[in-house]
Design a protein around this motif. Structure first.
Motif, short mmCIF file in Angstrom:
data_model
loop_
_atom_site.label_atom_id
_atom_site.label_comp_id
_atom_site.label_asym_id
_atom_site.label_seq_id
_atom_site.Cartn_x
_atom_site.Cartn_y
_atom_site.Cartn_z
N TYR A 65 5.40 -5.80 0.96
CA TYR A 65 4.64 -5.13 2.00
C TYR A 65 4.37 -6.06 3.17
O TYR A 65 3.91 -7.19 2.99
CB TYR A 65 3.29 -4.66 1.44
N ASP A 93 2.37 9.43 -3.26
CA ASP A 93 3.77 9.49 -3.68
C ASP A 93 4.16 10.91 -4.09
O ASP A 93 5.10 11.11 -4.86
CB ASP A 93 4.04 8.50 -4.81
N HIS A 109 -2.33 1.25 -7.73
CA HIS A 109 -1.86 0.28 -6.76
C HIS A 109 -2.10 -1.12 -7.28
O HIS A 109 -3.21 -1.48 -7.60
CB HIS A 109 -2.53 0.46 -5.40
N GLY A 120 9.40 7.13 -2.18
CA GLY A 120 8.30 6.27 -2.58
C GLY A 120 6.96 6.84 -2.12
O GLY A 120 6.71 8.04 -2.17
N VAL A 121 6.09 5.96 -1.64
CA VAL A 121 4.78 6.34 -1.13
C VAL A 121 4.89 6.58 0.37
O VAL A 121 5.43 5.74 1.10
CB VAL A 121 3.73 5.25 -1.43
N ASP A 122 4.37 7.71 0.85
CA ASP A 122 4.38 8.05 2.28
C ASP A 122 2.95 8.19 2.80
O ASP A 122 2.00 8.33 2.02
CB ASP A 122 5.12 9.37 2.51
N ASP A 157 8.11 2.24 0.40
CA ASP A 157 6.68 2.58 0.30
C ASP A 157 5.93 2.23 1.58
O ASP A 157 6.11 1.14 2.15
CB ASP A 157 6.04 1.83 -0.86
N GLU A 158 5.05 3.15 2.01
CA GLU A 158 4.07 2.89 3.06
C GLU A 158 2.68 3.09 2.46
O GLU A 158 2.49 3.97 1.61
CB GLU A 158 4.27 3.83 4.26
N ASP A 159 1.72 2.30 2.92
CA ASP A 159 0.41 2.30 2.26
C ASP A 159 -0.66 1.83 3.24
O ASP A 159 -0.38 1.36 4.33
CB ASP A 159 0.46 1.37 1.04
N ASN A 175 7.23 6.69 8.14
CA ASN A 175 7.63 6.61 6.74
C ASN A 175 9.11 6.28 6.59
O ASN A 175 9.94 6.70 7.40
CB ASN A 175 7.31 7.92 6.03
N SER A 228 3.96 -1.58 4.83
CA SER A 228 5.24 -0.97 4.48
C SER A 228 6.18 -1.99 3.89
O SER A 228 6.21 -3.15 4.29
CB SER A 228 5.89 -0.36 5.73
N LYS A 229 6.97 -1.52 2.91
CA LYS A 229 8.06 -2.32 2.36
C LYS A 229 9.35 -2.08 3.14
O LYS A 229 10.35 -2.78 2.92
CB LYS A 229 8.30 -1.96 0.89
#
Length: 509
Positions: free
Chosen positions: A352, A290, A3, A297-299, A326-328, A322, A343-344
Motif C-alpha cells: 500500500y 471487497d 484488515h 480486490g477492495v474498492d 486493493d484500495e483502502d 480503483n 492503494s496497492k
C-alpha cells in the motif's frame, strides 16, 4: 479482523524439525512470528548453518513490524547452497526490496521466476514486486521535502500503535494500539486492538488513555478507521466473532462519546467493509469494501445522504481511483475537493502507498491520482494518512529506526508549506532614561543558530518579532543595563496563538 498490518507470506514450509526447536516450530505454526523470531535467533547461536532455522528466521523477520531488511543476512547464507530452493529467491527479493536495494530485489525475483515455480500466487506476487521496485527507483529520484516527528512515549509504546486521526485544530488525537492493556492475547502473540485518545495541553500530547468502554472491549478488536475534519464523528471498526466485523458511527460532544450507531446493510454487507470517512457536512460517506461488482480486490465507494436522512446505495468511485488491486482508507479533505487513500495499484513502490485524487468538477468525479511520494511512502505498507487543517502537518504510522517498537505514530511536516507565525510584540522600558541602544537576539534553542536580531523603534520603544512554532532563547542587551536571557516557546496545534504581548523592563547596573 479483516484488515491486517502484517502481511502473511505464502511459503513452502520445510518439515524438518528436531525436538530442540519444538517451541520455535509451535510458535511459527501459530503465526506467532515475534516470539518465534527470538527462539530462532537463540537456536542459530548453537548452529549457525541450520538451513531450516535460517529459512524460518527470514520468514519471521519478513512477517513482523520491525526491520524487515534483517532477513537479508540469513537468506544470503541460504543462497550460497548448491541447490538453492526457489522460494528463497522470492524471499530474498522481498528482503532486498525492504532494504531499498531494488536492483538486487528485481534480480532475485527474476531468478525465482526462471525456476518455473508452481505456485501461481507467488508468481503473480513476484511480478507485482518487480513493478513495485521499478516504481520505487523513479519515486526516490524526487523525494518530498518533509521531516518526521515521533510523537513520543505519551503516544507510542513497544507494541503496534497505528491509524492516527486528528481533528482540524489538532486539539486531540485518536489512534489504535495493540498494547497489553484491557486486551486479551491472540495466538499470534499480539494483543487485541483498542482505541486510545490523547488531548493537547500547552502544545503537547498528553499521556494516551483508553477511549470509552462504549467502544473498547477486552475480548474483541476495535479500531478507529475514519473521522470527519471537525472530530465530531468517527468511524469505528468492531471485530465480531460471528459477523466478522462491522462499521459504526461514533458521535462526540466535547471529545466524549454520546452515542454509537451501526451502519445499515447498504454499507455493512456480508463482505468486508474495512475503513470509511464522512464529509464535514455529513452528506457524503466514503468507504472501502471487497463486495462483488468492483474492479478487483477492495474498492472505494461513495454513499450520498438522502432527503430522508438515510444513505443512498453505494456507488463505486470508478477506474480513475480503483484498480484491479486493493484500495483502502479513504480520507476526504475538509473542503471536499481532495480524496486521500491507500492503494496497492497505480504507481505504488511496495504494498500500500498513499495517494491523492482531485475532484474534477467538469467530469463530476475524482480523477487524476498522484502518489504522495517518498519518504511518505516506503516499501512497507503505508495505510492511513491524516492531514491537519493548515496542510503543513500530517499524521501517519510507520516503522522507523528511531521508533519505540513496531508501528509508531509520526507527525509529518511539509517543509515547503509556510508555517503559522506568532507575532511577539511589546514595549521596552528602562528604570533610567538613557539613549543606550537595545539589542534583541533570538536563537533557536535546538540548533543554537541565530534566528534574527531586532531593535525597538527609536520613537516609541516598541518592538515586534515574528516566529514560527518552536523553542528559542531571547537575549536583550543594552549598555549600562543588566542583560536579560530567557527561553520562550511558540506553541502550535490547538495551543497556537497568533499574537503574544511581552513587555520588557531593563534595570540599570
Amino acid at each position: 479482523m479483516k484488515h491486517k498490518i502484517i502481511f502473511v507470506l505464502l511459503i513452502l514450509r520445510l518439515p524438518l524439525f528436531s525436538q530442540d526447536d519444538f517451541s520455535a516450530k509451535k510458535m511459527f505454526e501459530d503465526g506467532n512470528y515475534i516470539l518465534a523470531l527470538n527462539e530462532y535467533e537463540l537456536l542459530l547461536k548453537t548452529d549457525s548453518t541450520n538451513k531450516e532455522w535460517l529459512h524460518h528466521l527470514a520468514v519471521c523477520y519478513l512477517n513482523t513490524n520491525g526491520d524487515k531488511s534483517r532477513a537479508v543476512s540469513p537468506l544470503e547464507k541460504l543462497l550460497l547452497e548448491v541447490n538453492v530452493k526457489s522460494i528463497n529467491y522470492y524471499l530474498m527479493g522481498r528482503a532486498y526490496h525492504y532494504d531499498y536495494n531494488f536492483s538486487s530485489a528485481i534480480e532475485n525475483f527474476k531468478m525465482f521466476l526462471r525456476t518455473n515455480p508452481i505456485n501461481k500466487e507467488l508468481v503473480n506476487s513476484a511480478n507485482e514486486h518487480i513493478e513495485y521496485c521499478s516504481n520505487a527507483k523513479e519515486l526516490m529520484k524526487y523525494p518530498v521535502d518533509i521531516s518526521f516527528e515521533n510523537l513520543g512515549k505519551n503516544i507510542n509504546s513497544s507494541f503496534d500503535d497505528y491509524y492516527p486521526f486528528v481533528n482540524n485544530d489538532e486539539s486531540y488525537i485518536q489512534f489504535n494500539s495493540k498494547r497489553n492493556e484491557f486486551s486479551v492475547e491472540e495466538n499470534s502473540g499480539q494483543f487485541k486492538s483498542n482505541v486510545y485518545i490523547s488531548n493537547v495541553s500547552l502544545g503537547k500530547y498528553q499521556k494516551a488513555k483508553l477511549l470509552s468502554k462504549k467502544i473498547n472491549t477486552e475480548e474483541e478488536s476495535e479500531e478507529i478507521v475514519g473521522m470527519n475534519s471537525s472530530g465530531s464523528k468517527s468511524i469505528i471498526y468492531k471485530d465480531d466473532y460471528l459477523l466478522g466485523g462491522e462499521l459504526y458511527m461514533a458521535f462526540y460532544d466535547n471529545k466524549s462519546i454520546t452515542k454509537i450507531d451501526k451502519f445499515d446493510k447498504s454499507i455493512n454487507s456480508k463482505n468486508a467493509e474495512i475503513a470509511a470517512c464522512i464529509s464535514d457536512d455529513n452528506q457524503k460517506l466514503f468507504f472501502a469494501s471487497d463486495r462483488p461488482g468492483g474492479y478487483g480486490g477492495v474498492d472505494l465507494y461513495l454513499c450520498q445522504r438522502l432527503p430522508n436522512g438515510k444513505w443512498s446505495e453505494p456507488n463505486n468511485l470508478g477506474p480513475y481511483v480503483n484498480t484491479y488491486m486493493d484500495e483502502d482508507f479513504p480520507s476526504i479533505s475538509s473542503d471536499g475537493k481532495t480524496l486521500y487513500f491507500s492503494s496497492k495499484g497505480h504507481s505504488s513502490m511496495g504494498g500500500y502507498d498513499i495517494f491523492k485524487s482531485k475532484w474534477d468538477p467538469i467530469k463530476s468525479k475524482f480523477s487524476y491520482v498522484q502518489n504522495m511520494g517518498f519518504p511518505i511512502n516506503t516499501p512497507e505498507d503505508n495505510l492511513n494518512f491524516r492531514l491537519a487543517s493548515d496542510d503543513r502537518f500530517a499524521y501517519v504510522s510507520a516503522v522507523r529506526k528511531e521508533g519505540f517498537g513496531g508501528l509508531d505514530i509520526y507527525r509529518i511536516k511539509f517543509e515547503s508549506v509556510e508555517p503559522k507565525y506568532t507575532v511577539i510584540k511589546g514595549l521596552v522600558t528602562k528604570d533610567v532614561n538613557t539613549d543606550s541602544r537595545v539589542d534583541i537576539s533570538i536563537t533557536d534553542s535546538e540548533t543554537y543558530e541565530i534566528y534574527g536580531e531586532y531593535s525597538p523603534n527609536d520613537i516609541n520603544s516598541r518592538y515586534i518579532i515574528i516566529l514560527p512554532p518552536g523553542k528559542y532563547f531571547i537575549d536583550i542587551d543594552a549598555d549600562g543595563f543588566n542583560s536579560i536571557s530567557e527561553e520562550i516557546e511558540i506553541l502550535d496545534k490547538i495551543s497556537f496563538k497568533s499574537e503574544i504581548i511581552k513587555n520588557i523592563h531593563l534595570t540599570s547596573k
